[in-house]
Design a protein around this motif. Structure first.
Motif, short mmCIF file in Angstrom:
data_model
loop_
_atom_site.label_atom_id
_atom_site.label_comp_id
_atom_site.label_asym_id
_atom_site.label_seq_id
_atom_site.Cartn_x
_atom_site.Cartn_y
_atom_site.Cartn_z
N LYS A 199 -0.98 -11.67 7.87
CA LYS A 199 0.15 -10.74 7.77
C LYS A 199 1.29 -11.20 8.66
O LYS A 199 2.46 -11.19 8.24
CB LYS A 199 -0.30 -9.33 8.16
N ILE A 207 -6.02 -0.71 -2.32
CA ILE A 207 -6.30 0.13 -1.15
C ILE A 207 -5.19 1.16 -0.93
O ILE A 207 -5.33 2.04 -0.09
CB ILE A 207 -6.45 -0.72 0.13
N GLY A 208 -4.10 1.06 -1.66
CA GLY A 208 -2.98 1.97 -1.48
C GLY A 208 -2.44 2.42 -2.82
O GLY A 208 -2.98 2.11 -3.89
N ASN A 209 -1.36 3.15 -2.78
CA ASN A 209 -0.74 3.68 -3.98
C ASN A 209 0.48 2.85 -4.36
O ASN A 209 1.22 2.37 -3.50
CB ASN A 209 -0.31 5.13 -3.76
N PRO A 253 2.23 -2.89 -1.64
CA PRO A 253 1.83 -1.51 -1.33
C PRO A 253 0.44 -1.15 -1.85
O PRO A 253 -0.29 -0.39 -1.20
CB PRO A 253 2.92 -0.67 -2.02
N VAL A 254 0.09 -1.70 -3.00
CA VAL A 254 -1.17 -1.33 -3.66
C VAL A 254 -2.36 -2.06 -3.05
O VAL A 254 -3.43 -1.47 -2.85
CB VAL A 254 -1.09 -1.63 -5.17
N TYR A 255 -2.18 -3.33 -2.72
CA TYR A 255 -3.33 -4.13 -2.30
C TYR A 255 -3.39 -4.41 -0.80
O TYR A 255 -4.43 -4.85 -0.30
CB TYR A 255 -3.34 -5.45 -3.08
N ARG A 256 -2.28 -4.15 -0.09
CA ARG A 256 -2.32 -4.33 1.37
C ARG A 256 -1.66 -3.19 2.12
O ARG A 256 -1.50 -3.26 3.34
CB ARG A 256 -1.65 -5.67 1.74
N GLY A 257 -1.24 -2.14 1.41
CA GLY A 257 -0.62 -1.01 2.08
C GLY A 257 0.66 -1.37 2.81
O GLY A 257 1.02 -0.74 3.81
N TYR A 258 1.36 -2.38 2.31
CA TYR A 258 2.56 -2.90 3.00
C TYR A 258 3.77 -2.72 2.09
O TYR A 258 3.76 -3.13 0.93
CB TYR A 258 2.36 -4.39 3.32
N GLN A 259 4.82 -2.12 2.62
CA GLN A 259 6.03 -1.87 1.84
C GLN A 259 7.05 -2.97 2.08
O GLN A 259 7.36 -3.30 3.23
CB GLN A 259 6.65 -0.52 2.24
#
Length: 404
Positions: free
Chosen positions: A175, A272-274, A220-226
């Motif tokens: 990351k 892991i995220g939306n 956002p969906v696979y690492r929760g990162y925007q």
């Protein structure tokens, strides 16, 4: 199992849809993909004239390197033809033709060029308007950045996305390395005034757009990162907004759902995220709703065959008679097309198939399977534009939620 035919027939739906959208595609019966986009500049050619460019690209419109070339062709309004290559079973004539055996490749006025960067530069040499700066110093910067884009650390981003190290320190390290590359892009975007990498829109923007689009959808969906909306990257976000003003960009880009489904299917990554919420204004625009309805209506036979073959819906057939199941699938596809054209975002009333309490349960089950399957089956821009795909998925969700 009977169905109450309360929606328009296919001919009526197609007529209404086509009045509300200029989007059309070429049919390719028995081929993959079953339809293909019509280049926006094809009308420029005199009758019976071959386009000056033949683009070899992937069948599913997933390849970001193919998207770069397609973007440039549309931006420069160059008439072109397309030859689709099945990447899972490349024809021998293609592997014999292209030394790398990869896509994209192109014949530009009969001359073979491969590798996306080389194709972009070849298009610059032959066709206007220019997508490289006229100023010699800035032109040199652009060419250097094109070279750098091939090794700018995108591989680190995809490694961060696709790999899930058991050691949290390793993931944190990936990351951090990824963020360093994003910071570098943020700095590059500040070298010249305006929202683009250079003083004007250029092939540098075209080169970066497919990868950054995919990362903005996937992170956002696979690492929760925007990435979008992240205050750390104001210039990257301004760049995304500037791209949205370019019609060619909308012709070639994918939608977030397609990008996220692709990562899961091809690489087995676990969400892991939306996902970012789609722009509700897009799903309500009549041009996108009508395009989605036109695509579904004009391609309904292929859609019906795919659903019957691959969704599992035939398991609901009584005594192995699939006639009623096929009728129910067709009805729900028409219901979806009708809603896209006529509903304007309004809630669907109960009773379209007899009401929630007295609907035939098998019809309802067929409808649920059909709508859920087709919602995730469509692929942008293979089947329709990203805007139309957004409208299509939103309508499918609305119909599912309202009927079942």
């Amino acid at each position: 199992m009977s169905i109450q035919n309360t929606v328009s027939n296919w001919e009526q739906l197609l007529e209404i849809a086509q009045k509300n959208t200029p989007a059309r595609r070429v049919r390719r019966p028995g081929q993959s993909p079953s339809t293909a986009p019509i280049p926006s500049s094809l009308h420029k050619l005199p009758p019976d004239t071959e386009p000056p460019v033949l683009l070899y690209r992937d069948t599913n419109s997933w390849c970001p390197f193919c998207e770069r070339v397609w973007f440039a062709l549309e931006e420069k309004e160059i008439p072109f033809a397309t030859e689709f290559i099945d990447l899972t079973n490349k024809p021998k004539w293609y592997t014999d033709l292209v030394p790398t055996t990869l896509v994209p490749a192109a014949k530009i006025e009969g001359k073979l060029v491969y590798e996306s960067k080389d194709i972009l530069l070849a298009l610059e040499e032959r066709f206007g308007p220019t997508l490289l700066p006229e100023d010699p110093e800035e032109n040199a910067v652009a060419r250097q950045w094109l070279e750098d884009a091939e090794t700018n650390g995108v591989h680190i981003a995809y490694k961060f996305l696709r790999e899930a190290p058991e050691d949290p320190h390793e993931l944190a390290s990936l990351k951090a390395a990824f963020e360093v590359k994003l910071d570098q892009l943020e700095q590059l975007l500040g070298k010249y005034p305006g929202p683009y990498f250079l003083s004007t829109f250029s092939v540098v923007d075209i080169t970066y757009s497919p990868h950054l689009d995919r990362l903005a959808a996937n992170l956002p969906v696979y690492r929760g990162y925007q990435l979008k909306g992240n205050p750390r990257y104001p210039r990257i976000n301004a760049w995304f907004e500037a791209l949205k003003q370019r019609p060619a960009y909308h012709r070639v880009k994918s939608d977030d759902t397609t990008n996220n489904l692709l990562l899961r299917r091809r690489w087995g990554v676990t969400p892991i995220g939306n996902p970012l919420a789609p722009d509700p204004a897009v799903s309500q625009e009549i041009q996108f709703r009508a395009e989605a309805a036109e695509r579904l209506t004009d391609n309904r036979e292929v859609a019906l065959g795919d659903i019957l073959k691959n969704s599992g819906v035939q398991a609901l057939a009584v005594n192995d008679d699939t006639t009623a199941v096929k009728e129910a699938v067709d009805f729900h596809l028409r219901l979806l097309a009708d809603y896209l054209i006529n509903a304007n975002g309004a809630a669907l009333p109960w009773g379209r198939v007899g009401g929630k309490d007295n609907a035939d349960p098998i019809v309802s089950a067929v409808g649920a399977i059909t709508l859920a399957y087709v919602r995730n089956r469509i692929c942008a821009p293979r089947d329709m534009s990203a805007g139309a795909a957004t409208a299509f998925r939103a309508a499918a969700d609305k119909v599912l939620a309202s009927l079942y």
